[in-house]
Scaffold this active site. Sequence first.
Site, PDB file in Angstrom:
ATOM      1  N   HIS A 276       0.833  -1.199   0.000  1.00 30.38           N
ATOM      2  CA  HIS A 276       0.000   0.000   0.000  1.00 30.38           C
ATOM      3  C   HIS A 276       0.874   1.257   0.000  1.00 30.38           C
ATOM      4  O   HIS A 276       0.587   2.215  -0.719  1.00 30.38           O
ATOM      5  CB  HIS A 276      -0.920   0.008   1.221  1.00 30.38           C
ATOM      6  CG  HIS A 276      -2.105  -0.895   1.088  1.00 30.38           C
ATOM      7  ND1 HIS A 276      -2.005  -2.270   1.156  1.00 30.38           N
ATOM      8  CD2 HIS A 276      -3.422  -0.629   0.885  1.00 30.38           C
ATOM      9  CE1 HIS A 276      -3.204  -2.806   1.016  1.00 30.38           C
ATOM     10  NE2 HIS A 276      -4.084  -1.833   0.831  1.00 30.38           N
TER      11      HIS A 276
ATOM     12  N   HIS B 180       1.283  -3.500   9.350  1.00 28.47           N
ATOM     13  CA  HIS B 180       2.719  -3.427   9.071  1.00 28.47           C
ATOM     14  C   HIS B 180       3.459  -2.781  10.229  1.00 28.47           C
ATOM     15  O   HIS B 180       2.862  -2.105  11.068  1.00 28.47           O
ATOM     16  CB  HIS B 180       2.989  -2.595   7.809  1.00 28.47           C
ATOM     17  CG  HIS B 180       2.501  -3.210   6.546  1.00 28.47           C
ATOM     18  ND1 HIS B 180       3.202  -4.186   5.869  1.00 28.47           N
ATOM     19  CD2 HIS B 180       1.378  -2.987   5.817  1.00 28.47           C
ATOM     20  CE1 HIS B 180       2.527  -4.530   4.792  1.00 28.47           C
ATOM     21  NE2 HIS B 180       1.414  -3.829   4.737  1.00 28.47           N
TER      22      HIS B 180
END
Length: 201
Positions: free
Chosen positions: A111, A153
């Site tokens: 992303h 993350h």
Amino acid sequence: MLQKILQYDIQISKKFVDMSHSITALRSLRIHSKLLEVSCHGIVWLAGWLTFIWLFNSKDLYQLQVNMLIALLLDIVVIAILKAFVRRRRPVPMNKLVPGNPDKYSFPSGHASRAAMVAFILICIDPVSMLFYPPLLAWVTSVCMSRVLAERHYILDVLAGVGIGVLEGLFMSILWFSQSTSQSILTSLSDEKRDGGEYHV
């Protein structure tokens, strides 16, 4: 040394997530993390961009349409290869994913790379109006921060993703297809892009 860096990254990321509970702006990002995730998802961007190419038949857009499509495909391939090679596990809440799912790997953030690459292209290679710079950069920042706040993350994953996105943008600036080449590519893919073609609409 690498283990120490990774451990330190985990600790800093956890502190950042914990801090978000007491800071309104970060708490808002965490609440809207799912929406931000969808706004930069690879499949959403790829499907959306193909739809954009299909719906908007304008010679002025051909160059951006083709090059951005190539950039999106490049990003998906690069991130998939790096994740398969590095195999860093996601934060604990995400480790419950189905075994064998490639999305269980954390490094680097796809992303973050995609957001950085798109912003690089729209600001540096094929610039949009400066009026769109602030919301574009705000979107990139929000996507990157939300990946950590949503515990998808670690911070290092996101920073690496941004770096990769910029490198992909630089690569695309070298590869960037011309207007005529882009038109030829679209023409070969669809008769509907060929002015006067049998199926032209």
